[in-house]
Scaffold this active site. Structure first.
Site, PDB file in Angstrom:
ATOM      1  N   ASP A  67       0.817  -1.210   0.000  1.00 47.87           N
ATOM      2  CA  ASP A  67       0.000   0.000   0.000  1.00 47.87           C
ATOM      3  C   ASP A  67       0.855   1.265   0.000  1.00 47.87           C
ATOM      4  O   ASP A  67       2.067   1.219   0.190  1.00 47.87           O
ATOM      5  CB  ASP A  67      -0.968   0.000   1.209  1.00 47.87           C
ATOM      6  CG  ASP A  67      -0.301  -0.470   2.495  1.00 47.87           C
ATOM      7  OD1 ASP A  67       0.940  -0.473   2.566  1.00 47.87           O
ATOM      8  OD2 ASP A  67      -1.027  -0.830   3.431  1.00 47.87           O
ATOM      9  N   ASN A 136      -7.111  -2.420  14.514  1.00 50.90           N
ATOM     10  CA  ASN A 136      -8.511  -2.729  14.198  1.00 50.90           C
ATOM     11  C   ASN A 136      -8.647  -3.985  13.328  1.00 50.90           C
ATOM     12  O   ASN A 136      -9.720  -4.278  12.826  1.00 50.90           O
ATOM     13  CB  ASN A 136      -9.172  -1.529  13.496  1.00 50.90           C
ATOM     14  CG  ASN A 136      -8.510  -1.188  12.158  1.00 50.90           C
ATOM     15  OD1 ASN A 136      -7.579  -1.879  11.722  1.00 50.90           O
ATOM     16  ND2 ASN A 136      -8.990  -0.153  11.504  1.00 50.90           N
ATOM     17  N   HIS A 138      -7.062  -4.535  10.429  1.00 47.00           N
ATOM     18  CA  HIS A 138      -6.884  -4.367   8.980  1.00 47.00           C
ATOM     19  C   HIS A 138      -5.613  -5.059   8.496  1.00 47.00           C
ATOM     20  O   HIS A 138      -4.665  -5.259   9.251  1.00 47.00           O
ATOM     21  CB  HIS A 138      -6.933  -2.893   8.557  1.00 47.00           C
ATOM     22  CG  HIS A 138      -5.733  -2.066   8.903  1.00 47.00           C
ATOM     23  ND1 HIS A 138      -5.776  -0.691   8.979  1.00 47.00           N
ATOM     24  CD2 HIS A 138      -4.442  -2.388   9.183  1.00 47.00           C
ATOM     25  CE1 HIS A 138      -4.575  -0.228   9.278  1.00 47.00           C
ATOM     26  NE2 HIS A 138      -3.751  -1.240   9.406  1.00 47.00           N
ATOM     27  N   GLU A 143      -9.877  -2.031   5.475  1.00 47.67           N
ATOM     28  CA  GLU A 143     -10.410  -1.639   6.777  1.00 47.67           C
ATOM     29  C   GLU A 143     -11.649  -2.457   7.134  1.00 47.67           C
ATOM     30  O   GLU A 143     -12.393  -2.893   6.248  1.00 47.67           O
ATOM     31  CB  GLU A 143     -10.798  -0.156   6.737  1.00 47.67           C
ATOM     32  CG  GLU A 143      -9.641   0.779   6.399  1.00 47.67           C
ATOM     33  CD  GLU A 143      -8.683   0.993   7.569  1.00 47.67           C
ATOM     34  OE1 GLU A 143      -8.585   0.122   8.454  1.00 47.67           O
ATOM     35  OE2 GLU A 143      -8.032   2.037   7.592  1.00 47.67           O
TER      36      GLU A 143
END
Ligand code: F6R
Length: 244
Positions: A67, A136, A138, A143
């Site tokens: 990414d 979280n 991801h 996400e």
């Protein structure tokens, strides 16, 4: 999913570097999928050491990063282009033309994402994908949510992620709101996956990642469907796993 729990961050980094170098030594051409972030910094440092000690050669390696922030110049110290040069590429012999990170100009995201997928396929697919995990859950910048996207795409970062990433920027307003990321299908197509997790802030995400349940609310839980996925976690990250 195979789970390896180690005592310290140094051990995690050494184990990760050992798995990467063993993949690099396995074939005449090897394709690595690479993450950024705090977690793999020690792995990159160890890989650089191993390269200097002539224990590994990266000439035949092609890399694809997971990414990159959207709209941040590749020279910005918080860009993933910069991170990869600083932590790894400037110190080893991966040929420049074999290094790939997602990037695009304004309004060109869809085309750039399509071309990124084509380039990965053209290189023969990813042999080993290294991943970190967000607090979280991801992976890449996929996400938690109702849906996940399969292929490389432009994503709006969640409030949690913007908050977590703000530690690298002087002000919260400077943190990019969007990123280009491989999708979950791009990640799952890798022949082997190495997931790294360190520190107690990851304990909840890792618990959900290995729980046996699979949910788009914890994207890393999808890795349980992969045939050859290894999790290397330190004690703190694995603290809430029943297998710990
Ligand atoms: C980075 C990436 C992210 C990170 C994750 C964990 O390329 O894809 O998914 O792996 O946010 O980041 P750290 O390691 O900084 O906790």
């Amino acid at each position: 999913m195979d789970i390896i729990i180690v005592e310290t961050y140094d051990e995690l980094s050494a184990k990760a570097a050992e798995i990467v170098t063993s993949a690099v030594k396995q074939a005449d051409r090897v394709v690595l999928g690479l993450p950024t972030g705090s977690t793999p910094e020690g792995m990159y440092a160890r890989l650089v050491e191993m390269y200097r000690e002539k224990m590994v050669d990266f000439r035949h390696v092609t890399t694809f990063n997971l990414d990159e922030y959207y709209g941040l110049s590749t020279d910005h110290p918080q860009s993933y282009h910069y991170y990869m040069r600083y932590n790894f590429f400037d110190h080893v012999n991966v040929p420049g033309e074999q290094i790939n990170l997602p990037r695009c100009g304004e309004g060109e995201a869809a085309k750039a994402c399509r071309e990124y997928e084509q380039k990965i396929a053209g290189a023969g697919g990813i042999d080993l994908q290294v991943l970190g995990v967000g607090v979280n859950g991801h992976i890449g910048f996929n996400e938690p949510g109702e849906y996940l996207r399969g292929e490389t795409h432009l994503v709006d970062l969640s409030a949690d992620t913007i908050e977590a990433n703000s530690r690298f920027f002087t002000r919260l307003e400077e943190v990019p709101r969007q990123a280009l990321t491989m999708g979950v299908a791009s990640i799952m197509r890798a022949r082997k996956i190495l997931l790294l997790a360190a520190g107690k802030s990851k304990a909840e995400a890792i618990k959900k990642t290995v729980s046996g349940l699979i949910t788009t609310k914890t994207p890393a839980s999808l890795l349980q469907l992969h045939r050859d996925c290894i999790l290397v976690a330190d004690k703190e990250a694995a603290a809430l796993c029943s297998k710990a």
